[in-house]
Design an enzyme around this catalytic site. Structure first.
Site, PDB file in Angstrom:
ATOM      1  N   HIS A 477       0.834  -1.203   0.000  1.00  0.00           N
ATOM      2  CA  HIS A 477       0.000   0.000   0.000  1.00  0.00           C
ATOM      3  C   HIS A 477       0.873   1.259   0.000  1.00  0.00           C
ATOM      4  O   HIS A 477       0.706   2.149  -0.853  1.00  0.00           O
ATOM      5  CB  HIS A 477      -0.905  -0.024   1.231  1.00  0.00           C
ATOM      6  N   GLU A 478       1.792   1.332   0.946  1.00  0.00           N
ATOM      7  CA  GLU A 478       2.639   2.524   1.029  1.00  0.00           C
ATOM      8  C   GLU A 478       3.567   2.633  -0.178  1.00  0.00           C
ATOM      9  O   GLU A 478       3.875   3.738  -0.628  1.00  0.00           O
ATOM     10  CB  GLU A 478       3.441   2.506   2.338  1.00  0.00           C
ATOM     11  N   HIS A 481       1.735   4.435  -2.888  1.00  0.00           N
ATOM     12  CA  HIS A 481       1.847   5.884  -2.730  1.00  0.00           C
ATOM     13  C   HIS A 481       3.213   6.362  -3.220  1.00  0.00           C
ATOM     14  O   HIS A 481       3.323   7.400  -3.896  1.00  0.00           O
ATOM     15  CB  HIS A 481       1.687   6.267  -1.256  1.00  0.00           C
ATOM     16  N   HIS A 484       3.471   6.598  -6.936  1.00  0.00           N
ATOM     17  CA  HIS A 484       2.729   7.764  -7.434  1.00  0.00           C
ATOM     18  C   HIS A 484       3.587   9.022  -7.311  1.00  0.00           C
ATOM     19  O   HIS A 484       3.565   9.897  -8.183  1.00  0.00           O
ATOM     20  CB  HIS A 484       1.442   7.912  -6.626  1.00  0.00           C
TER      21      HIS A 484
END
Length: 699
Positions: A477-478, A481, A484
């Site tokens: 998940h991190e 980020h 991105h």
């Protein structure tokens, strides 16, 4: 103090994390604020034309330097808290807040940005720059640039006070978390996994204490809640966890008054800006159009999840009564009873799979998967770090085909990874930027740098660190980020990477990456037993996949509960006087298991009181619709081969990751999928529609 003496002023390279001390903070802030103030006055003077590049060369250079230096202080305050650093941070936060509030509300600067956007040449600007300009004008309005006189002065006071309250809220949660310990005897820990018991014993021994030290840090707290057969122990830890930073603990750490004041100030801010409530202010820069639309979305999701959740809870109550001897299932029994039922139904336990997720093997597998999907490569790198367990990496884009074999790879970005829990480190997991990609004035490209922070259990007694499957999902998940932030191709500050992305879409890349953690093809690359090195057995994976949506309805209702409480608190004027009433009303609509009267979860709900999610917590579910639909494109590609389909990965990278905030999130999604998002994929992935359970893909 010169730039060379103060590492917070020497920012041409990466931060010298190992040299930054509390005594450096105020001198650095003094110098950088003076430079930024001078740059602002120069930018609004007649000597600087209403031209984007001219303004950027004067103002952005100074303010970006200030933001990077203060960002380093803020980061250290979150991951290496000390009394000295906390004092320096608290002393200077009002000064930083005052400057940014004044900058955002400067009507002279606002007029120049409006002039740039209205000039005939604006149409010839690139799409990213036009988006950055549009965002800037919008943000001036939200920052009070159109206010006058007493209203503007009051707006400034509100911003400064909110920053102070949010800082205090976060510190109270950290101190309440660090301040609790329960020293358990061996008998109390019946059922708790051996590695957790061993870590607890080592923690007690490090303090010269007998027994086993249990804390509220997640690697200690949650395994006890899942596996401890001692019901009284579970209740003890649960009570401590859900009453953190409340009136039921030390008075100095009570966040109740802070929550009330924050909500009142946010409502006052909204009134000054001509909005009916703070939720309307929050949604201006988001995809959702109104609080009513968000609330309707959440109610619809709850209605879809409720039937299955009711069946699950009825079954769990019967199982707890008949097989565990728990006649009155309580909140502190839920993780324990759920884990026992999951083990019975699927012959699967989280602890059974944990030895296969050795942290280093997971990291290596994650990196190779990212390299396959997004056509980059990840290599170890060197830089100063803030703790010995922190590591540093670089992402490169290989030289283009046809170039000489010794052509250097292109540096895309770099990132720090801080994986382990420790005292003085804020709970949770997050990604933040050290710096953004930016084509600086003078045409020098600044590559992005990120830090990825988690709170996993550290290695113990020379054994490798192990992750739970939930930890693996958190890591992915991190990292989503991070991708991105790092893979952007946008050169304009303010819309590169995650900057400028609507907040209710910013979770798309992170939640997208979580889907990889449920693919057999992927897990083969991530797993190797800590003792034998053998990969995860297919039969164990099949049982894990079968259990994927176990109690997903209950989990969905819980997230909807949090999101509805958040939205209602920020959409209803006067809510600061009835926080508990609003929470009770939402829980009456959504929660199937009564919440204990002593529960004070909101007192540690940092997302909305100390983070960026005020009137925005719904973003997790909103973005899940986007991420599930985006992932379905890879599922479609996998029908003819591998889920790690490079052409689909290239389209996703180019449409979503590289575009960053340079266009609306809906435009980026449609560029990838060719249509608007549909909720079908989310409902299917979470088992909220009738149909077959998740099926393993062919080996």
């Amino acid at each position: 103090m010169t730039d060379n003496d103060n590492p917070l002023l020497a920012l041409d390279a990466l931060p010298a994390w190992d040299r930054i001390r509390a005594e450096h903070v105020t001198p650095a802030v003094d110098a950088l604020l003076a430079a930024a103030d001078a740059a602002l006055e120069q930018a609004v003077s007649a000597a600087t034309p209403a031209d984007y590049d001219a303004l950027s060369a004067v103002l952005d250079v100074a303010t970006e330097r200030l933001s990077r230096s203060w960002g380093a202080v803020r980061h250290l305050n979150a991951v290496m808290d000390t009394p000295e650093l906390r004092a320096a941070y608290g002393e200077n936060l009002p000064r930083i807040t005052e400057f940014h509030t004044r900058l955002g509300a400067d009507e002279r600067l606002y007029a120049k940005y409006k002039a740039i956007l209205a000039a005939p040449g604006a149409a010839a600007l690139g799409a990213a720059r036009r988006k950055a300009l549009g965002n800037a004008v919008r943000d001036f309005v939200l920052s009070g640039a159109e206010l006058q006189g007493p209203a503007k002065a009051r707006f400034t006071q509100i911003q400064e006070r909110q920053a102070e309250l949010s800082r205090a809220f976060s510190e109270h949660v950290l101190d309440a978390t660090d301040g609790f310990a329960h020293y358990a005897g061996e008998a109390e820990l019946d059922g708790v996994p051996a590695d957790v018991v061993q870590a607890a014993r080592a923690a007690a021994q490090a303090e010269g204490r007998e027994g086993h030290k249990l804390t509220l840090h997640f690697p200690s707290y949650f395994p006890v809640m899942q596996y401890a057969r001692n019901r009284a122990l579970r209740e003890t830890l649960y009570r401590a966890y859900v009453t953190r930073a409340s009136e039921l603990g030390p008075a100095a750490l009570d966040n109740g008054p802070l929550m009330q004041e924050l909500l009142a100030l946010r409502q006052e801010e909204a009134a000054l800006l001509g909005k009916a409530n703070f939720a309307e202010v929050s949604l201006v820069a988001k995809m959702a159009e109104s609080p009513a639309q968000v609330i309707a979305f959440l109610h619809d999701l709850a209605a879809r999840a409720r039937p299955g959740a009711e069946r699950d809870l009825d079954e769990l109550r019967a199982f707890a009564r008949d097989e565990l001897g728990i006649a009155d299932l309580q909140a502190w029994d839920m993780p324990f009873a759920s884990e026992r039922l999951k083990e019975k139904r699927y012959a699967f336990s989280d602890q059974e799979i944990k030895p296969y997720f050795v942290q280093e093997r997971v990291l290596d597998g994650l990196f190779r998967i990212v390299e396959t999907l997004f056509e980059v490569r990840i290599r170890p790198d060197e830089a100063p770090v803030w703790h010995p367990s922190v590591r540093f990496f670089r992402i490169e884009r290989p030289a283009a085909a046809g170039k000489a074999g010794d052509a250097p790879a292109e540096l895309v970005g770099q990132f720090y990874l801080d994986p382990h829990a420790r005292p003085g480190k804020r709970p949770g997991a997050w990604m933040d930027g050290t710096r953004e990609r930016w084509l600086r004035p003078g045409r020098q490209l600044q590559t992005p740098v990120a830090h990825l922070v988690c709170n996993f259990a550290p290695p113990l007694d020379g054994r490798p660190a192990l992750l739970t499957h939930d930890d693996v999902q958190t890591l992915f998940h991190e990292f989503g980020h991070g991708l991105h932030h790092l893979l952007t191709r946008v050169d304009d500050l303010g819309v590169s990477g995650i900057s400028g992305v609507e907040w209710d879409a910013v979770e798309l890349p992170s939640q997208f990456m979580e889907n990889l953690c449920w693919e057999w093809e992927v897990l083969q690359r991530l797993t190797g037993h800590v003792d034998s090195g053998e990969p995860l057995p297919r039969a164990l994976f099949d049982r894990m996949l079968a259990a994927k949506n176990f109690h997903s309805g209950l989990q969905t209702l819980r997230q909807v509960e949090f999101a509805l409480i958040d939205m209602r608190l920020h959409a209803e004027p006067g809510s600061e006087a009835r926080i508990d009433q609003v929470a009770a009303e939402v829980r009456a609509q959504t929660a199937l298991l009564p919440t204990p009267p002593f529960n004070r979860f909101l007192h540690s709900f940092s997302h909305i009181f100390a983070g960026g999610y005020a009137a925005g917590y719904y973003s997790y579910k909103w973005a899940e619709v986007l991420s599930a639909d985006a992932w379905s494109a890879f599922e479609e590609a996998a029908a003819g081969g591998s889920v790690l389909d490079a052409p689909t990965g290239r389209r996703y990278r180019e449409s979503v990751l590289e575009a960053g905030g340079s266009r609306g999130a809906m435009d980026s999604f449609k560029a990838f999928r060719g249509r608007e998002p549909r909720i079908d994929a989310l409902l299917r992935h979470q088992g909220l529609v009738a149909g077959d359970p998740p099926q393993p893909r062919p080996a």
